[in-house]
Motif scaffolding. Structure first.
Motif, PDB file in Angstrom:
ATOM      1  N   GLN A  12       0.828  -1.204   0.000  1.00  0.00           N
ATOM      2  CA  GLN A  12       0.000   0.000   0.000  1.00  0.00           C
ATOM      3  C   GLN A  12       0.865   1.257   0.000  1.00  0.00           C
ATOM      4  O   GLN A  12       0.572   2.225  -0.692  1.00  0.00           O
ATOM      5  CB  GLN A  12      -0.949   0.015   1.204  1.00  0.00           C
ATOM      6  CG  GLN A  12      -1.999  -1.077   1.154  1.00  0.00           C
ATOM      7  CD  GLN A  12      -2.818  -1.051  -0.111  1.00  0.00           C
ATOM      8  OE1 GLN A  12      -3.385  -0.033  -0.477  1.00  0.00           O
ATOM      9  NE2 GLN A  12      -2.875  -2.181  -0.796  1.00  0.00           N
ATOM     10  N   GLY A  49      -6.556   4.864  -0.739  1.00  0.00           N
ATOM     11  CA  GLY A  49      -6.382   3.769  -1.677  1.00  0.00           C
ATOM     12  C   GLY A  49      -7.632   3.559  -2.496  1.00  0.00           C
ATOM     13  O   GLY A  49      -8.482   4.434  -2.596  1.00  0.00           O
ATOM     14  N   SER A  56      -3.611   3.005   4.874  1.00  0.00           N
ATOM     15  CA  SER A  56      -2.605   2.021   5.279  1.00  0.00           C
ATOM     16  C   SER A  56      -2.169   2.167   6.732  1.00  0.00           C
ATOM     17  O   SER A  56      -1.658   1.239   7.316  1.00  0.00           O
ATOM     18  CB  SER A  56      -1.384   2.119   4.359  1.00  0.00           C
ATOM     19  OG  SER A  56      -0.832   3.417   4.418  1.00  0.00           O
TER      20      SER A  56
END
Length: 61
Positions: A12, A49, A56
């Protein structure tokens, strides 16, 4: 308690770095028009994301 998935977190971070680098290169290629850089650069920040995934930094319980 589940163990942390370090490889997922690392992936990530790498994807975020890649996204940021691509945005920067797009801004440079568009001759850096300062009027469009402000709001456009912050659109993807809060989500962290792809849609539906937590940022993350959050701890998965």
């Amino acid at each position: 308690m589940a163990t942390p998935n370090y490889s997922y977190e690392k992936r990530q971070r790498e994807l975020a770095k890649k996204r940021k680098k691509e945005e920067k290169s797009k801004r440079k290629s568009s001759d850096g028009s300062p009027a469009n850089d402000g709001p456009a650069g912050n659109e993807g920040q809060p989500t962290g994301g792809p849609a539906g995934t937590p940022p993350s930094g959050s701890g998965n319980s």
